[in-house]
Design an enzyme around this catalytic site. Structure first.
Site, PDB file in Angstrom:
ATOM      1  N   TRP A  96       0.796  -1.225   0.000  1.00  0.00           N
ATOM      2  CA  TRP A  96       0.000   0.000   0.000  1.00  0.00           C
ATOM      3  C   TRP A  96       0.833   1.281   0.000  1.00  0.00           C
ATOM      4  O   TRP A  96       0.269   2.370  -0.154  1.00  0.00           O
ATOM      5  CB  TRP A  96      -0.916   0.018   1.223  1.00  0.00           C
ATOM      6  CG  TRP A  96      -1.950  -1.040   1.214  1.00  0.00           C
ATOM      7  CD1 TRP A  96      -1.832  -2.313   1.715  1.00  0.00           C
ATOM      8  CD2 TRP A  96      -3.267  -0.953   0.682  1.00  0.00           C
ATOM      9  NE1 TRP A  96      -2.990  -3.006   1.524  1.00  0.00           N
ATOM     10  CE2 TRP A  96      -3.895  -2.191   0.891  1.00  0.00           C
ATOM     11  CE3 TRP A  96      -3.981   0.057   0.040  1.00  0.00           C
ATOM     12  CZ2 TRP A  96      -5.201  -2.446   0.492  1.00  0.00           C
ATOM     13  CZ3 TRP A  96      -5.289  -0.193  -0.351  1.00  0.00           C
ATOM     14  CH2 TRP A  96      -5.882  -1.435  -0.127  1.00  0.00           C
ATOM     15  N   GLY A 101       3.007   3.802  -1.592  1.00  0.00           N
ATOM     16  CA  GLY A 101       3.488   4.271  -2.879  1.00  0.00           C
ATOM     17  C   GLY A 101       2.329   4.704  -3.739  1.00  0.00           C
ATOM     18  O   GLY A 101       1.240   4.999  -3.245  1.00  0.00           O
ATOM     19  N   GLY A 138      -0.653   4.069  -5.707  1.00  0.00           N
ATOM     20  CA  GLY A 138      -1.615   2.983  -5.859  1.00  0.00           C
ATOM     21  C   GLY A 138      -1.361   1.894  -4.837  1.00  0.00           C
ATOM     22  O   GLY A 138      -0.804   2.135  -3.769  1.00  0.00           O
ATOM     23  N   HIS A 178      -4.150   5.556   5.146  1.00  0.00           N
ATOM     24  CA  HIS A 178      -3.912   6.832   4.465  1.00  0.00           C
ATOM     25  C   HIS A 178      -4.526   6.813   3.063  1.00  0.00           C
ATOM     26  O   HIS A 178      -5.163   7.789   2.642  1.00  0.00           O
ATOM     27  CB  HIS A 178      -2.401   7.081   4.409  1.00  0.00           C
ATOM     28  CG  HIS A 178      -2.009   8.446   3.974  1.00  0.00           C
ATOM     29  ND1 HIS A 178      -1.319   8.672   2.802  1.00  0.00           N
ATOM     30  CD2 HIS A 178      -2.184   9.661   4.549  1.00  0.00           C
ATOM     31  CE1 HIS A 178      -1.088   9.970   2.681  1.00  0.00           C
ATOM     32  NE2 HIS A 178      -1.605  10.595   3.724  1.00  0.00           N
ATOM     33  N   ASP A 179      -4.352   5.710   2.346  1.00  0.00           N
ATOM     34  CA  ASP A 179      -4.915   5.581   0.998  1.00  0.00           C
ATOM     35  C   ASP A 179      -6.437   5.666   0.998  1.00  0.00           C
ATOM     36  O   ASP A 179      -7.037   6.043  -0.005  1.00  0.00           O
ATOM     37  CB  ASP A 179      -4.505   4.250   0.359  1.00  0.00           C
ATOM     38  CG  ASP A 179      -3.090   4.254  -0.176  1.00  0.00           C
ATOM     39  OD1 ASP A 179      -2.387   5.273  -0.030  1.00  0.00           O
ATOM     40  OD2 ASP A 179      -2.682   3.219  -0.738  1.00  0.00           O
ATOM     41  N   ASP A 226      -3.316  13.276   6.863  1.00  0.00           N
ATOM     42  CA  ASP A 226      -1.852  13.298   6.843  1.00  0.00           C
ATOM     43  C   ASP A 226      -1.273  13.257   8.252  1.00  0.00           C
ATOM     44  O   ASP A 226      -0.266  12.579   8.497  1.00  0.00           O
ATOM     45  CB  ASP A 226      -1.335  14.525   6.094  1.00  0.00           C
ATOM     46  CG  ASP A 226      -1.233  14.306   4.592  1.00  0.00           C
ATOM     47  OD1 ASP A 226      -1.417  13.159   4.137  1.00  0.00           O
ATOM     48  OD2 ASP A 226      -0.956  15.281   3.873  1.00  0.00           O
TER      49      ASP A 226
END
Length: 136
Positions: A8, A10, A12, A34-35, A64
């Site tokens: 997860w 990076g 995508g 976070h994604d 964040d």
């Protein structure tokens, strides 16, 4: 590019579902959360009266800040540190939040040209604005 040992962390993800994590599970869990941030502005998109001119998605400061806390609390110190330094220090990204209008920057990092503290006009209505993320 996805960080080695993660699915997860990076651009995508490489996971075969939301429950799958890489070998650096704690770091990867932080990246997955976070994604999945619900409040974001896609690259070159607009929301809340802001336009994201960056070539990557920017998230709410709340997401964040939670990501930063999660990485700091991770038991995967090497991978979390690498991911944290890359996202927060190297990318020099910004987040957005609803706050009083910024009057000026009180403290600016001389090396990275990043705002650390702000003065606000507390008598004006709050509005969405960009803020520099803290270094990792």
């Amino acid at each position: 590019i996805i960080f080695p040992g993660t699915l997860w962390c990076g651009n995508g993800n490489l996971a075969n579902g939301t429950n799958q994590l890489g070998s650096w599970k704690e770091t990867d869990s932080c990246c997955r959360t976070h994604d999945m941030c619900p409040d974001l502005i896609e690259a070159h998109g607009s929301k809340h009266g802001l336009t994201n001119a960056a070539d990557y998605t920017r998230l709410s400061c709340e997401c964040d800040e939670e990501f930063r806390r999660c990485l700091h609390n991770s038991g995967d110190t090497v991978s979390a540190g690498f991911v944290g330094r890359t996202y927060f220090t190297v990318l020099h990204t910004q987040c957005f939040r609803l706050d009083y209008p910024i009057v000026k920057c009180k403290v600016k990092s001389t090396i990275l040209h990043r705002s650390k503290c702000y003065d606000f006009e507390t008598f004006a209505p709050k509005k969405y604005q960009w803020f520099d993320v803290l270094q990792y």
